[in-house]
Structure formats: structure tokens, C-alpha cells
Design a protein around this motif. Sequence first.
Motif, PDB file in Angstrom:
ATOM      1  N   ILE A  16      40.987 -42.583  16.726  1.00  0.00           N
ATOM      2  CA  ILE A  16      41.348 -41.779  15.550  1.00  0.00           C
ATOM      3  C   ILE A  16      40.739 -42.387  14.297  1.00  0.00           C
ATOM      4  O   ILE A  16      40.230 -41.673  13.425  1.00  0.00           O
ATOM      5  CB  ILE A  16      42.883 -41.652  15.427  1.00  0.00           C
ATOM      6  N   GLU A  61      47.375 -47.799  23.753  1.00  0.00           N
ATOM      7  CA  GLU A  61      47.710 -47.293  22.433  1.00  0.00           C
ATOM      8  C   GLU A  61      46.624 -47.638  21.423  1.00  0.00           C
ATOM      9  O   GLU A  61      46.208 -46.801  20.623  1.00  0.00           O
ATOM     10  CB  GLU A  61      49.041 -47.905  22.002  1.00  0.00           C
ATOM     11  N   PHE A  73      50.053 -41.793  14.082  1.00  0.00           N
ATOM     12  CA  PHE A  73      49.778 -42.909  14.978  1.00  0.00           C
ATOM     13  C   PHE A  73      50.291 -44.221  14.406  1.00  0.00           C
ATOM     14  O   PHE A  73      50.977 -44.989  15.081  1.00  0.00           O
ATOM     15  CB  PHE A  73      48.281 -43.031  15.258  1.00  0.00           C
ATOM     16  N   VAL A  74      49.956 -44.495  13.125  1.00  0.00           N
ATOM     17  CA  VAL A  74      50.334 -45.787  12.546  1.00  0.00           C
ATOM     18  C   VAL A  74      51.857 -45.931  12.541  1.00  0.00           C
ATOM     19  O   VAL A  74      52.405 -46.939  13.007  1.00  0.00           O
ATOM     20  CB  VAL A  74      49.765 -45.921  11.123  1.00  0.00           C
ATOM     21  N   VAL A  96      45.668 -52.719  10.108  1.00  0.00           N
ATOM     22  CA  VAL A  96      47.013 -52.233  10.403  1.00  0.00           C
ATOM     23  C   VAL A  96      47.240 -52.219  11.912  1.00  0.00           C
ATOM     24  O   VAL A  96      48.295 -52.639  12.403  1.00  0.00           O
ATOM     25  CB  VAL A  96      47.223 -50.829   9.790  1.00  0.00           C
ATOM     26  N   LEU A  97      46.226 -51.756  12.658  1.00  0.00           N
ATOM     27  CA  LEU A  97      46.354 -51.767  14.120  1.00  0.00           C
ATOM     28  C   LEU A  97      46.566 -53.178  14.636  1.00  0.00           C
ATOM     29  O   LEU A  97      47.392 -53.423  15.516  1.00  0.00           O
ATOM     30  CB  LEU A  97      45.082 -51.198  14.763  1.00  0.00           C
ATOM     31  N   ALA A 117      53.234 -46.121  16.223  1.00  0.00           N
ATOM     32  CA  ALA A 117      53.035 -47.421  16.864  1.00  0.00           C
ATOM     33  C   ALA A 117      53.971 -48.464  16.260  1.00  0.00           C
ATOM     34  O   ALA A 117      54.551 -49.297  16.968  1.00  0.00           O
ATOM     35  CB  ALA A 117      51.581 -47.852  16.699  1.00  0.00           C
ATOM     36  N   PHE A 118      54.123 -48.396  14.945  1.00  0.00           N
ATOM     37  CA  PHE A 118      55.029 -49.306  14.230  1.00  0.00           C
ATOM     38  C   PHE A 118      56.453 -49.149  14.770  1.00  0.00           C
ATOM     39  O   PHE A 118      57.138 -50.126  15.078  1.00  0.00           O
ATOM     40  CB  PHE A 118      54.960 -48.942  12.746  1.00  0.00           C
ATOM     41  N   VAL A 138      50.074 -54.279  14.140  1.00  0.00           N
ATOM     42  CA  VAL A 138      50.975 -53.740  15.165  1.00  0.00           C
ATOM     43  C   VAL A 138      50.875 -54.568  16.435  1.00  0.00           C
ATOM     44  O   VAL A 138      51.882 -54.874  17.087  1.00  0.00           O
ATOM     45  CB  VAL A 138      50.647 -52.256  15.429  1.00  0.00           C
ATOM     46  N   VAL A 158      51.449 -54.485   8.377  1.00  0.00           N
ATOM     47  CA  VAL A 158      51.460 -53.018   8.452  1.00  0.00           C
ATOM     48  C   VAL A 158      51.756 -52.434   7.075  1.00  0.00           C
ATOM     49  O   VAL A 158      51.156 -51.437   6.666  1.00  0.00           O
ATOM     50  CB  VAL A 158      52.496 -52.531   9.473  1.00  0.00           C
ATOM     51  N   ILE A 182      53.019 -57.574  16.272  1.00  0.00           N
ATOM     52  CA  ILE A 182      54.437 -57.318  16.559  1.00  0.00           C
ATOM     53  C   ILE A 182      54.649 -57.233  18.069  1.00  0.00           C
ATOM     54  O   ILE A 182      55.604 -57.797  18.612  1.00  0.00           O
ATOM     55  CB  ILE A 182      54.901 -56.008  15.900  1.00  0.00           C
TER      56      ILE A 182
END
Lengths: 98, 506
Positions: free
Chosen positions: A77, A70, B181-182, A30-31, B185-186, A34, A21, A37
Motif C-alpha cells: 500500500i 501484514e 492499515f496503519v 511507522v510500519l 496494525a497498531f 508496529v 507510530v 510492538i
Amino acid sequence: MLLNQFLLLAAVLFCVGVYGVIVRKNGVLVLMSVELILNAVNINLIAFSTLWGLAGQVFALFVIAVAAAEVGVGLAIVILIYRNKRSIDIDELDELKG
Amino acid sequence: MTGFVAVLAATEDIPTPDVDWSAIAPNLILMLGGILLLTVVSVVRGRLPGWFHAVWTISVATAAIVAVVPLWQRVQDSGPESVLAGALVLDGFSLVVTATICVSVILAALLLEAYLRRERLGGPEWYVLMLLSASGGVTMATANDLVVVFIGLEILSVAVYVLAAMHRRRVSSQEAGLKYFVLGAFSSAFLLYGIALTYGATGSTNLSRIQAFLADTVITQNALLLGGLAFMLVGFGFKVAVVPFHNWKPDVYQGSPTPVTAFMATAVTAAAFAALLRVYVTTFGPTYRTEWQPLVAALTVLTLVVGAFLAISQTNVKRMLAYSSINHAGFVLLGVLAASAAGDAATLFYLVAYTFMAAGSFAVVAVVGRRGDGHHDLSDYQGLSRSRPGLALVFTILLLSQAGVPLTAGFLAKFYVLAAAVESGYTWLAVLAMLTAVVSAFMYLRIVVTMYFAEPEGEPRRPRIPAAAGLAMGLCVVGVLVIGIVPGPLSDVANDAVSQLVAVGR
């Protein structure tokens, strides 16, 4: 003990995800980081459910469902940004600063 | 094979918990209101007047507030209770936060009506997402289980991510959406990791069971639990934007459509603080207070100082208000830090007062922003006192309230929080908070001086004030002044609400 190995695996996965991230510039990667994690969390929950019963596994199911919702919104987006800017590089988003 | 058939043939019912529908009525009204709006609009497409969505949303939120009243009576008469097999808790605190979230839905819907008309955007989706998000916030505020906290947080956040990115023509809106969002979510992932560790350490995700477990058991190896507490604090910290987890806030507040910013500043903050308070003060307060208090104290210091000082150097009013809301978050955190009944009441009072102050301020910003929602520079406020004296006066009252001037809601909110902190032995932190309040007062006065004394370059523009936005501003000013001059009713409610915070398990 076996439990510790699962917790270690989850911790490593968590660190990889956090690294991703912070370092990755591509929105989709990046998604994915996540998601790593969240999977670390799932491993933790399932490992702990050997100690405490089924509740952890049920929680893991909730996490999977919510993560799917999510990531759906997140990708939407990212696509919106791509249409406007022809790029999904997060570092190129610099309209807002001050 | 036969075993499998036997399992299939077994007619035993799966045990289901008793569902007390009346206890979750406000939440159900918000959620069904949102879903019904979407259904109704898609069935009778094109035959509805333009104001229908806003009126529907406001009616739904009002109905939810009305549904809170009998529940409040019930809690006052027979004490707090946990419903849905211990998943939710019904107490004064959760009910007051529920009502606060509904109020912010009403104010944001009024702003949104005016905004969508001006920007020529349409559609029920804005209102549907807002109602669903509010329902998530209510879920979070009433949660008695970490799983429910997480699900409420996600319902709340996912809808707001979309709302932030909803303005089709402004790239900055989409950028705000992606950034929110990033980081959102993190932060949810951090919160979740903390929840998993806490579950591993205590054997339950139910808050009352965790509380009972910690009261009964002496844990010899508490590294897991401490890790869980720290990770959850990071997760909540991102949501309420305490420093050093605040970086997203100015960008997101600036880029989002202004009514959405108003909703974020009020409802999202209130819900996140309610969950933070319930987890840390109520659940871990009795046994683990000495472990988390130093951490939270450090975060409070950073939040207060950084929020106040970075606000001064801004020239964009929306960013100024974003940084000032970080400073406000520091004050609310002071109430959480006190970890006492007085601290809980002060936190609640602050959240209600801040709802009016923030929604009103962003209402003014939305109006001054004009079409395109882009005129947010300090220079756009020059000469506002001459072109729109009423608007300038409203903004002045709201900013003075944010600064904490007596006879406004902001003064008492700050006073109660500081009193609670001093009572719990954080005098030095209270003094520091006062100093940062002085620093941010400078920033608020700078806006006021610009409106009244700066000479505008060229002809000052007269921003149009739509009726709905005017109504929202009027409500906010009345709210701020009434709470400031007659604080008795609200502080009574806050005190009653907090004395029952202790969750009861089954």
C-alpha cells in the motif's frame, strides 16, 4: 527474578514502538514501529512460557508469520501511495477530512 | 550425533487432534470458495462472462448459510460443543454471527457487481478478498482461543486493508487503505500485547481454560490480568471504532469504494463484536465483570455522545453514515455492557438488524455517488424524490430504521438493547442513549428533508440504478421491514443462540 527483566524489556520496547507510530511521519518507519510492538509481544510470550510451558513459544511463531504477511500488505500500500503522490509522508495524506 | 539419528529414526506419530470437518463446514466453504474462484478464473481467463464472479460469490455465501442450518439443529439438539481440540466453539451464537457475515457478503457482492461495472474496474480479486475476509470473520466469531481470535482478526483485516485501497484511480481510496492499515496494525498489536499479558496471568490462551482457571483460583496479584484486559479492550475498541479510538472510521468509510464500506460496516463490525462479547462477557464475565464494566461504560458514554454530535456537523453523507455507525456501535456496546443473557440476545439482534440497515444505506450511497464514486455531498441528494422517487423512498425507510422509528428493525434493536441495559442496572446509560438517538434522528431527518424538500440547483440528475444494486436495496428494505413488523422469529433465534454461549472446554 529473571522473568521481570524480560517483561520490563518488552514494556520498554512496546513504548518505543507506540512512540514511533504516533510521532513518525514516514510510512515505512511507522510500519517498523508496529513491528517493534509485535516483537515486544513475542518477548513477553516467550518469557511467560518459562512459567506455563510451550504454548507461548508456539504463539510467538504464529505472531511472526502473521506479522510478515501484514507488513507485506502494508509495504504494497505504501508503494501504491508513493507512485501516486511521490511521497510517503503520512501527514501529507489529506484528501479525506471533515 | 547418534542421538540425532535416533530422533530422526523414531517413527512415533505426532499426535493430531480429531478434525470434525462438518463442524467447520461454513468456514471451509467460504475459504475454499475464495481460493477456487481465484484458481478457476486464472485457468479459464477471458472466457467467463462478466457476472460470473458475483454469482459465484453469492452461491458460495448461500451454500455457507445452508451449511449453518444442520449445525444449528445439532447445537439445538445436543448443546454447544468445542471442536478442533478446543480451538473453536460451536454454539448458537457463533452460528448466527456466521450467517450474518454470509448475508453481508451476499449484499456486498451485489453492490460490487454494479459498482465494478460502472467504474470499469474488473477482476475476481475483489470477490476473492471478500470471501477470504468473511472466512476470517467466521473464524473470529467461532474462536474459543485467543490465538484463534487473533488469527481470525488478521485474516479478516488484511483482506479488508487491500479492499479499501483497491480503487486504482482514486487517491482517496489508497489513502483510506493506508490509514486503515496503519491504525489496524497498531490496534492488532495492542490486542496482541493484551493477549500476551492475559496468557502470562492465567497460563492459557484457551478461553474455556481461562474461564475455569479464574473460577478456581484466587489471584492475589492481578495487575497482569487487568493490564491484559485493558490492552485487549483498546485493540477491540479500534476494530469496532468506539470513541476515543474512532478517528480512522470517517476517513476510511469515506475513502473506500462504497461496496467495501458496506462490507466493513456489516461483516467486520459483526465479527469484531462477536469476539469482544465472547472474550469479555463469556470468558471474563463471571469473575471479572466488576473490573471491566466501568471501563466499557465510560467508552459507551463517549461513543454514543461523540458519534451522535459529530454526525450533525457533517455535510458528506458517507461521513454522516460513518459517524452514525459510531453511534450504533455505542448501542451495541450497551448490549455487551449488560453482560447478561438478555444483553447477548439484544447484541445479536442489533448486529443482524444493522447488517440490513447499513448495507442498504450504503447501497443507496453507491448509486447516488455516480461514476467516480465522488458525489456524496448532501447537495447531491437535493431533489432525489422527484428524479428517483423509489430510491428516495428506500433511503427514507432505511434512515428511519437507523433512527429507530417503530415498525422498522432499528426500533426493536434499540428497544432490546435498552431493555437489557436497564435490567442490568444501567438505567442512566439507557436514558443517555435515548437522548443521543434523538440527536442522530435529527441528522437522518436532515438527509430525508434534503431529498424531499430542498430545491436542486439546476436540473436534478437521475442516477442509474443497476439491477444488482436494486436487488440489494430491495433485500435490505424487505429485511428491515420484516424484522420490524414480525420480529418473533429473529428474536427467538437470538434468544436460543445466546443461552448456549457458555463455552465448553475439553
